[in-house]
Design a protein around this motif. Structure first.
Motif, short mmCIF file in Angstrom:
data_model
loop_
_atom_site.label_atom_id
_atom_site.label_comp_id
_atom_site.label_asym_id
_atom_site.label_seq_id
_atom_site.Cartn_x
_atom_site.Cartn_y
_atom_site.Cartn_z
N LEU A 143 0.86 -1.17 0.00
CA LEU A 143 0.00 0.00 0.00
C LEU A 143 0.90 1.23 0.00
O LEU A 143 2.04 1.19 0.47
CB LEU A 143 -0.89 0.00 1.24
N ALA A 144 0.38 2.31 -0.50
CA ALA A 144 1.17 3.54 -0.56
C ALA A 144 1.35 4.11 0.84
O ALA A 144 0.69 3.71 1.80
CB ALA A 144 0.47 4.55 -1.46
N LEU A 145 2.26 5.06 0.94
CA LEU A 145 2.43 5.77 2.20
C LEU A 145 1.09 6.33 2.64
O LEU A 145 0.33 6.85 1.84
CB LEU A 145 3.42 6.91 2.02
N ASN A 146 0.83 6.24 3.93
CA ASN A 146 -0.46 6.65 4.48
C ASN A 146 -0.26 7.96 5.25
O ASN A 146 0.08 7.93 6.43
CB ASN A 146 -0.99 5.54 5.38
N GLY A 147 -0.44 9.05 4.53
CA GLY A 147 -0.33 10.36 5.17
C GLY A 147 1.01 10.58 5.83
O GLY A 147 1.11 11.21 6.88
N GLY A 148 2.06 10.02 5.23
CA GLY A 148 3.39 10.20 5.79
C GLY A 148 3.78 9.10 6.75
O GLY A 148 4.93 9.00 7.14
N TYR A 149 2.82 8.27 7.15
CA TYR A 149 3.16 7.16 8.02
C TYR A 149 3.66 6.00 7.16
O TYR A 149 3.04 5.64 6.17
CB TYR A 149 1.94 6.73 8.85
N SER A 150 4.74 5.43 7.58
CA SER A 150 5.44 4.46 6.74
C SER A 150 5.22 3.04 7.22
O SER A 150 6.11 2.22 7.14
CB SER A 150 6.93 4.79 6.74
N ASN A 151 4.02 2.73 7.69
CA ASN A 151 3.82 1.46 8.36
C ASN A 151 3.34 0.34 7.45
O ASN A 151 2.95 -0.71 7.93
CB ASN A 151 2.83 1.64 9.51
N GLN A 152 3.37 0.57 6.15
CA GLN A 152 2.89 -0.47 5.25
C GLN A 152 4.05 -1.33 4.78
O GLN A 152 4.93 -0.85 4.08
CB GLN A 152 2.18 0.16 4.04
N PRO A 153 4.06 -2.62 5.14
CA PRO A 153 5.17 -3.47 4.72
C PRO A 153 5.02 -3.87 3.26
O PRO A 153 3.96 -3.70 2.65
CB PRO A 153 5.03 -4.70 5.62
N GLN A 154 6.06 -4.42 2.72
CA GLN A 154 6.00 -5.04 1.41
C GLN A 154 5.57 -6.50 1.57
O GLN A 154 5.94 -7.16 2.53
CB GLN A 154 7.37 -5.02 0.73
N HIS A 155 4.83 -6.96 0.59
CA HIS A 155 4.45 -8.37 0.53
C HIS A 155 5.09 -8.94 -0.73
O HIS A 155 4.92 -8.39 -1.82
CB HIS A 155 2.93 -8.51 0.48
N PHE A 156 5.81 -10.01 -0.55
CA PHE A 156 6.61 -10.56 -1.64
C PHE A 156 5.95 -11.75 -2.30
O PHE A 156 5.26 -12.54 -1.65
CB PHE A 156 7.98 -11.00 -1.11
N GLY A 157 6.22 -11.89 -3.59
CA GLY A 157 5.89 -13.13 -4.28
C GLY A 157 6.97 -14.17 -4.02
O GLY A 157 7.96 -13.90 -3.34
N ASP A 158 6.78 -15.34 -4.59
CA ASP A 158 7.73 -16.44 -4.38
C ASP A 158 8.95 -16.35 -5.30
O ASP A 158 9.89 -17.12 -5.17
CB ASP A 158 7.04 -17.78 -4.59
N GLY A 159 8.91 -15.39 -6.23
CA GLY A 159 10.08 -15.19 -7.08
C GLY A 159 10.09 -16.03 -8.34
O GLY A 159 9.39 -17.04 -8.46
N THR A 160 10.89 -15.58 -9.29
CA THR A 160 11.18 -16.35 -10.50
C THR A 160 12.67 -16.65 -10.48
O THR A 160 13.49 -15.73 -10.41
CB THR A 160 10.85 -15.56 -11.78
N ARG A 161 12.99 -17.94 -10.53
CA ARG A 161 14.40 -18.34 -10.58
C ARG A 161 14.82 -18.40 -12.04
O ARG A 161 14.33 -19.25 -12.79
CB ARG A 161 14.60 -19.69 -9.90
N LEU A 162 15.70 -17.49 -12.43
CA LEU A 162 16.15 -17.39 -13.82
C LEU A 162 17.54 -17.98 -13.96
O LEU A 162 18.46 -17.58 -13.23
CB LEU A 162 16.15 -15.92 -14.26
N SER A 163 17.67 -18.88 -14.89
CA SER A 163 18.97 -19.52 -15.17
C SER A 163 19.32 -19.31 -16.63
O SER A 163 18.54 -19.68 -17.51
CB SER A 163 18.93 -21.01 -14.85
N ILE A 164 20.47 -18.73 -16.85
CA ILE A 164 20.95 -18.46 -18.22
C ILE A 164 22.07 -19.44 -18.54
O ILE A 164 23.09 -19.47 -17.86
CB ILE A 164 21.44 -17.01 -18.36
N LEU A 165 21.86 -20.23 -19.57
CA LEU A 165 22.86 -21.25 -19.93
C LEU A 165 23.93 -20.70 -20.87
O LEU A 165 23.66 -19.78 -21.64
CB LEU A 165 22.16 -22.44 -20.60
#
Lengths: 115, 118
Positions: B96-118
């Motif tokens: 979520l965006a900053l809430n009136g200057g309060y910075s209490n919104q964490p990030q929520h992460f996906g599980d990621g993409t594992r990229l392998s270049i041969l």
């Protein structure tokens, strides 16, 4: 200067003991938030705990607590009664309240819980 | 599900090929972030989007990397002419965006993409 500094690349703790993971930060913004994330070997990033710069009390979430020392700009994570499942990488992060949405991450601490 | 979704979970490709990585953020999250994480390392910021504002591209390592976010929701990270050093896990997060200057919104992460270049 680094925004977030984690000086412990690796830590070991005996099962059922408490452990403190260090984090110091650097900002001139009076409004900021501090976050801790856990990353197990499976790779997902799990949000653990948040501390706001204006919070009067140290944050607690279950076995996790944050030792927030504002004057020293430190926000150490304390894990009580360590469990084997606590073995993971731990990242400290900061978000500045007035300067945008950027999150700054430390380099992480690898915690190993010994049975 | 209600979390951040990334696809594919794994991608193996030959050096020189282009790849596209997709991120579907949590509904209502206006901020979206891309990070790169090499094995055993910390998170390297790449780019973030906030609503309709111009994205912060300051972390993109070269002009082979680009990202877009359509309709304020789904984002695609594109790597052109891949190199072996591009091999890493690419993580997407939303907030979520900053809430009136309060910075209490964490990030929520996906599980990621594992990229392998041969």
């Amino acid at each position: 200067a680094q925004k977030i500094t984690q000086t412990q690349p690796g830590m070991f703790v005996q099962e059922k003991e408490a452990v403190t993971l260090d984090c110091t930060y650097d900002t001139s913004d009076p409004s900021y938030g501090l976050f801790w994330y856990k990353q197990p070997s499976s790779g997902e990033m799990i949000f653990l705990i948040y501390q706001g710069s204006y919070d009067q009390q140290n944050a607690t979430e279950g076995r996790y607590s944050l030792n927030f020392q504002k004057a020293r700009k430190s926000a150490n994570l304390v894990i009580s009664a360590s469990q084997l499942g606590d073995s993971a990488m731990y990242f400290c992060a900061m978000r500045e309240g007035n300067t945008g949405n950027q999150f700054y991450f430390g380099t992480g601490t690898s915690l190993t819980v010994i049975p | 599900g209600a979390g951040v979704s990334q696809s594919p979970s794994n991608k193996v490709t030959e050096k020189g090929k282009d790849v596209e990585l997709r991120c579907d953020p949590i509904s209502g999250h206006t901020a979206l972030y891309w990070y790169r994480q090499s094995l055993g390392q910390g998170l390297e910021f790449l780019i973030y989007f906030q609503g309709n504002s111009a994205p912060d591209k300051s972390g993109l390592p070269s002009d082979r990397f680009s990202a877009e976010r359509t309709g304020g929701s789904v984002s695609t990270l594109t790597i052109q002419r891949t190199q072996q050093e591009d091999s890493a896990v690419y993580l997407c997060a939303s907030s979520l965006a900053l809430n009136g200057g309060y910075s209490n919104q964490p990030q929520h992460f996906g599980d990621g993409t594992r990229l392998s270049i041969l």
